[in-house]
Scaffold this motif. Structure first.
Motif: not given
Ligand code: GLC
Length: 541
Positions: A68, A111, A208, A210, A260, A321-322, A406
């Protein structure tokens, strides 16, 4: 000798910073192998200095199988060899700092990768082992345990459980390769506190976080019941205790967090920004907002009010980036961003989208708080169409192939129009293909053109730093901006420092409000000096 305490202005840098997001894999390729890397970033630091950003946020650069794009971390203390080494990261952090640019790293606490030592040990140790307690292993339902343990749906679509040969299932809210950690386990908390210190010790100024609202699960892992509070895995109260302990660590180093946090409820969102928790969080309500004056004004008012309630500065984000690149999204009939609505072949008018993206850039950069820019936004890159056989994003595959995923916003950047692969730096084909017209967006070409998107961003960021109209009066708190009377479809406000920002989203050109100087406009005024549709002006008063 003890380091001297930072002055208050320096300590508060994050409250109105311009922060540039680097997706390392696609930023610049220093060794020519088709993948961006830290050597590439170091070579392009002058671009960031000239652009005028205060900090860089690096998406995960750690050892990862890249199932990912690096959000599947195998080891936080190692840089992925495709990107470089820890010594290079340290050098980059120091070199950027000397140039006045701070570094923010990405931590993914929900994770890890299925290749992380903990998960491998858990697989090897088998059912009932203490190693498995670091994750969420369960037996399945059905007569033979053949059904997943509950009815949750993955954030990437599909079932968030994978069954092993030994019969147990493990939980992964994202891809199969991203097993969720068990945050009720003290070792999980301890390890993350240690990871924070590891990076703070290396000079990073922020982290940041996540998927910051997903870490804690209801220990019973019950089925999801619509409307029942609390949610089994989103925004659970226990999270705040975790972030309070993180905050204490960040405070030791003078570092900051940006979370986030995707939560539509503004009261719940603001709880993460209380003075002893996270410093900031991304403003996704603003990001997802359609290009419509009323909706934007509501989003801005909501943002200011929710942040004022906890004394935190707002953040303003147009893309990352998403999500779909701004110039593509704003050129569509439906300009709102919605993960669920993404599909192949949505028509767009790029000239219209670009005009609006320019106007949106000046609107967002005029608002009080911190601003985030995503690499390529300053070049006005559109979302690329990736041939189906080259798509890599797990979101595409988990949707059964209906969601384009994405990758379209993650295409390697064009730096020089004349060079192979638009100057990305590769001698081999880059990891994602670039569209045929990519070199027309190249940074070197735009640099020489005063009308380009790059020139607009440079000038806007320069003014944000130097123009007294942007200054924040001490103690002005929530009162940093005031709406001015305006025609329907127009957003006009003044900052306490004196800057006036007018964005015209209406069909008719409008007169500019009283001013002494025009500082910058996103497009030309009409023959009568009026502000045309989809144009923003910055004025001095
Ligand atoms: C967040 C990231 C994304 C990622 C997801 C799982 O949303 O911005 O790119 O796939 O977390 O880690």
């Amino acid at each position: 000798m003890a380091a001297s305490l930072p002055s208050e202005a320096t300590a508060n840098w994050w409250r109105d910073a311009a922060i540039y997001q680097i997706y390392v894999r696609s930023f610049a390729d220093g060794d020519g192998d088709g993948t961006g890397d830290l050597a590439g970033v170091r070579a392009k630091l002058p671009h960031l200095v000239e652009l005028g950003v205060d900090a860089i946020w690096f998406t995960p650069w750690y050892l990862s199988p890249l199932a990912d794009g690096g959000y599947d971390v195998a080891d936080y203390r190692t840089i992925d060899p495709a990107f470089g080494s820890l010594a290079e990261a340290e050098k980059l952090i120091a070199q950027a700092r000397e140039l006045g640019i701070r570094t923010i790293v990405d931590v993914v606490p929900n994770h890890v990768s299925d290749q992380h030592a903990w998960f491998r040990a858990a697989l090897a140790a088998g059912p009932g082992s203490p190693e498995r307690e670091l994750f969420h292993f369960r037996t399945g339902r059905g007569t033979d345990g053949e059904l997943p343990p509950n009815d949750w749906v993955s954030e990437f679509g599909g079932v968030p459980w994978t069954r092993l040969e030994d019969g147990e299932w493990y939980l992964h809210l994202f891809a199969t390769q991203q097993p969720d950690l068990n945050w009720a386990h003290p070792a999980v908390r301890h390890e993350h506190e240690d990871v924070l210190r590891f990076w703070f010790e290396r000079g990073v100024s922020g982290v940041r976080i996540d998927s910051a609202a997903l870490l804690v699960k209801d220990p019973a892992l019950p089925d999801f019941v619509k409307g029942r509070d609390p949610h089994p895995f989103t925004d659970r109260d226990e999270l705040h205790d975790i972030y309070r302990s993180w905050r204490a660590i960040a405070d030791e180093y003078g570092a900051v967090f940006v979370g986030e946090v995707w939560l539509p409820d503004s009261e719940r969102f603001a709880r993460y920004l209380r003075p002893d928790e996270l410093h900031t969080a991304f403003n996704f309500n603003f990001l997802a907002c359609p290009w419509a004056a009323g909706r934007l004004r509501t989003a801005i008012d909501g943002t200011i009010a929710e942040h004022a309630s906890v004394g935190a500065p707002a953040t303003w984000v147009l893309c990352n980036h998403d999500v779909t690149r701004t110039v593509t999204r704003y050129g569509r009939e439906d300009t709102e961003f919605d993960f669920g609505a993404k599909s192949f072949g949505t028509p767009t008018d790029l000239a219209l989208g670009t005009r609006r993206a320019r106007a949106a850039a000046l609107l967002s950069l005029a608002l009080p708080g911190a601003a985030y820019l995503y690499q390529g936004e300053e070049l006005g890159l559109p979302e690329a169409d990736i041939p189906r056989d080259r798509i890599q994003d797990p979101m595409h595959f988990r949707s059964g192939g209906t969601d384009p995923g994405r990758d379209g916003c993650r295409v390697p950047l064009p730096w020089s129009a004349q060079a192979p692969y638009a100057g990305f730096g590769s001698t081999a084909e880059p990891w994602l293909p670039q569209p045929a017209d990519w070199s027309s967006y190249a940074a070197d070409r735009q640099s020489a053109d005063p009308q380009s998107m790059l020139s607009l961003y440079r000038e806007a960021l320069r003014l944000r730093r130097t123009e007294p109209g942007f200054r924040v009066a001490a103690g002005s708190g929530a009162q940093q901006m005031t709406w001015l009377p305006s025609a329907p479809g127009v957003l006009a406000f003044t900052r306490t420092g004196g800057l006036i920002c007018v964005a015209n989203l209406g069909a008719e050109p409008v007169e500019l409000p009283g001013h002494t100087d025009i500082l910058l406009t996103s497009g030309p005024l009409d023959g009568e000096g009026r502000l045309p549709q989809d144009t923003t002006a910055w004025l001095r008063n």
